[in-house]
Design a protein around this motif. Structure first.
Motif, PDB file in Angstrom:
ATOM      1  N   PRO A  15       0.775  -1.261  -0.023  1.00  0.00           N
ATOM      2  CA  PRO A  15       0.009  -0.012   0.004  1.00  0.00           C
ATOM      3  C   PRO A  15       0.971   1.313   0.052  1.00  0.00           C
ATOM      4  O   PRO A  15       1.967   1.150   0.622  1.00  0.00           O
ATOM      5  CB  PRO A  15      -0.749  -0.212   1.203  1.00  0.00           C
ATOM      6  CG  PRO A  15      -0.811  -1.552   1.747  1.00  0.00           C
ATOM      7  CD  PRO A  15       0.407  -2.409   1.031  1.00  0.00           C
ATOM      8  N   THR A  16       0.559   2.348  -0.747  1.00  0.00           N
ATOM      9  CA  THR A  16       1.169   3.362  -0.612  1.00  0.00           C
ATOM     10  C   THR A  16       1.052   4.212   0.739  1.00  0.00           C
ATOM     11  O   THR A  16       0.069   3.828   1.541  1.00  0.00           O
ATOM     12  CB  THR A  16       0.503   4.545  -1.721  1.00  0.00           C
ATOM     13  OG1 THR A  16      -0.732   4.789  -1.465  1.00  0.00           O
ATOM     14  CG2 THR A  16       0.764   4.073  -3.160  1.00  0.00           C
ATOM     15  N   PRO A  19      -3.076   8.443  -0.225  1.00  0.00           N
ATOM     16  CA  PRO A  19      -3.794   8.414  -1.525  1.00  0.00           C
ATOM     17  C   PRO A  19      -2.907   8.973  -2.605  1.00  0.00           C
ATOM     18  O   PRO A  19      -2.190  10.203  -2.268  1.00  0.00           O
ATOM     19  CB  PRO A  19      -5.040   9.003  -1.308  1.00  0.00           C
ATOM     20  CG  PRO A  19      -5.446   9.115   0.231  1.00  0.00           C
ATOM     21  CD  PRO A  19      -3.848   9.063   0.884  1.00  0.00           C
ATOM     22  N   GLU A  20      -2.821   8.449  -3.723  1.00  0.00           N
ATOM     23  CA  GLU A  20      -1.860   9.043  -4.712  1.00  0.00           C
ATOM     24  C   GLU A  20      -2.564   9.098  -6.155  1.00  0.00           C
ATOM     25  O   GLU A  20      -3.580   8.482  -6.454  1.00  0.00           O
ATOM     26  CB  GLU A  20      -0.645   8.320  -4.842  1.00  0.00           C
ATOM     27  CG  GLU A  20       0.229   8.411  -3.945  1.00  0.00           C
ATOM     28  CD  GLU A  20       1.550   7.636  -3.696  1.00  0.00           C
ATOM     29  OE1 GLU A  20       2.472   7.682  -2.778  1.00  0.00           O
ATOM     30  OE2 GLU A  20       1.753   7.124  -4.794  1.00  0.00           O
ATOM     31  N   ASP A  26      -5.320   6.932 -10.646  1.00  0.00           N
ATOM     32  CA  ASP A  26      -5.324   6.983  -9.056  1.00  0.00           C
ATOM     33  C   ASP A  26      -4.827   5.652  -8.801  1.00  0.00           C
ATOM     34  O   ASP A  26      -5.148   4.871  -9.232  1.00  0.00           O
ATOM     35  CB  ASP A  26      -6.751   7.236  -8.558  1.00  0.00           C
ATOM     36  CG  ASP A  26      -7.358   8.764  -9.070  1.00  0.00           C
ATOM     37  OD1 ASP A  26      -7.562   9.495  -7.879  1.00  0.00           O
ATOM     38  OD2 ASP A  26      -7.769   8.773 -10.114  1.00  0.00           O
ATOM     39  N   ASP A  28      -3.576   3.348  -4.778  1.00  0.00           N
ATOM     40  CA  ASP A  28      -3.574   3.187  -3.372  1.00  0.00           C
ATOM     41  C   ASP A  28      -2.531   2.098  -3.206  1.00  0.00           C
ATOM     42  O   ASP A  28      -2.105   1.874  -1.971  1.00  0.00           O
ATOM     43  CB  ASP A  28      -4.493   3.110  -2.662  1.00  0.00           C
ATOM     44  CG  ASP A  28      -5.462   1.874  -3.082  1.00  0.00           C
ATOM     45  OD1 ASP A  28      -4.804   1.025  -3.765  1.00  0.00           O
ATOM     46  OD2 ASP A  28      -6.516   1.656  -2.779  1.00  0.00           O
TER      47      ASP A  28
END
Length: 358
Positions: A15-16, A19-20, A26, A28
């Motif tokens: 997981p990042t 949020p990116e 998009d 995650d």
């Protein structure tokens, strides 16, 4: 002869850290597909960033092609892999699968020779200049300033941020970026193909005139060669593209439309494919910039004659530090391969990889 005895694949999804988002996408989490090849008592390590299906592609079509081959004959294995994927599809996942295996084979060869990969490649450079890359469109102006300013404080003299998801928000984000990095650091922007040709031209003027931006990556889609060339010809910014190049003709086409070509060693067929792309740049008299995957790119791009720099991408830096021992740290805005360790100098942190197994 040291024979390739076995090939193992691991898919890991991490997981990042928030949020990116960029101009057109998009996410995650980041998935990395890791390949290990064994032979002669050594293990070579390679990887690519892609869907878990890339690992299945390796297992289904490539493993049997390389097992049993001479571990020192990497180019012959690359040719065999390319033939094996003809009907399944060479661009895209096929090229990424080949890349992961090819990097592992080069790493194994260097380890068998007990030399660093950069030496095995007879590299022209001792280190690769880097630029910090992040500044996602999901970040607030404060987050953008903190991240980009932090890289400059570490001695990285150039940084890049994402733009063009909601263009009306970009001026405040760019103000924060320029204030944080000061007047001397270079500021790059990446639209990820979000703009039309006319929008890109208008924003290019603003980026350059108001914030001193020097690099405009994918102002329009990298499929729009005429659009890229238009922005290149009618703006003060350097236009760049190429991260989605997979096969050699992709790069040959793009080379005539941009100021600086980009290539991702984990997408374009690995080290063997990258060296072919480097030849295109030599012939077209254009520089080549490395897209991400810094642990591999630091070695591979030292062998690129017309090297520009390497994208020190937030997500990949984080993933590689979590999964590998021996990851390089920037010094004075450069990544220099560790010549005291054979191959890439990496070791897989197996417990951490298993924790995030996809």
């Amino acid at each position: 002869m040291a024979q390739i005895e076995r090939l193992d694949v691991h898919a890991v999804t991490i997981p990042t850290d928030g949020p990116e988002q960029d101009g057109t996408f998009d996410w995650d989490a980041t998935t990395i597909v890791i390949v290990e090849v064994r032979g002669g008592g050594e293990i070579g390590l390679g990887y690519t960033y892609g869907d878990v299906s890339t690992g299945k592609f390796v297992e289904s079509l490539l493993a049997d092609v390389v097992v049993g081959r001479d571990a020192l004959e990497v180019r012959a294995a690359w040719d065999a892999m390319e033939r094996a994927v003809r009907n399944a599809g060479r661009p895209g996942v096929g090229s990424m699968a080949i890349a992961a295996v090819d990097v592992a084979l080069w790493d194994l060869k260097a380890r068998l020779l007990d030399i660093p990969l950069v030496t095995a490649l007879d590299a022209e450079h001792d280190a690769v200049p880097i630029y910090g890359s992040g500044g996602f469109t999901s970040y607030s102006p404060e987050q953008v300033g903190e991240q980009l300013g932090g890289w400059v404080e570490q001695g990285i003299p150039r940084v890049k941020m994402k733009v063009s998801r909601e263009p009306e928000r970009d001026p405040a984000r760019l103000d924060a970026a320029r204030e944080a990095i000061g007047d001397d650091a270079e500021l790059f922007v990446d639209a990820n193909g979000a703009l039309s040709r006319k929008e890109a031209l208008a924003w290019a003027d603003r980026f350059h005139g108001e914030w001193g931006v020097t690099w405009f990556e994918e102002p329009v889609s990298s499929d729009d060669l005429e659009g890229l060339a238009l922005v290149r010809q009618h703006s003060e910014l350097e236009v760049a593209a190429g991260e989605y190049g997979y096969v050699l003709p992709d790069f040959e086409r793009l080379a005539g439309a941009v100021d600086c070509l980009q290539a991702d060693v984990t997408r374009c067929g690995g080290v063997t494919g990258l060296l072919q792309v480097s030849g295109v740049c030599d012939a077209r008299q254009i520089d080549l910039s490395a897209h991400c995957a810094p642990a591999v790119s630091a070695h591979a791009f030292c062998a690129v004659r017309r090297l520009r720099h390497l994208e020190y991408f937030h997500d990949h830096v984080r993933v590689e530090q979590m999964l590998f021992d021996g990851v390089l740290e920037p010094e004075r805005g450069m990544l220099a391969p560790d010549r005291s360790r054979p191959g890439l100098g990496l070791a897989l942190k197996r417990a951490d990889a298993e924790r995030y197994a996809a």
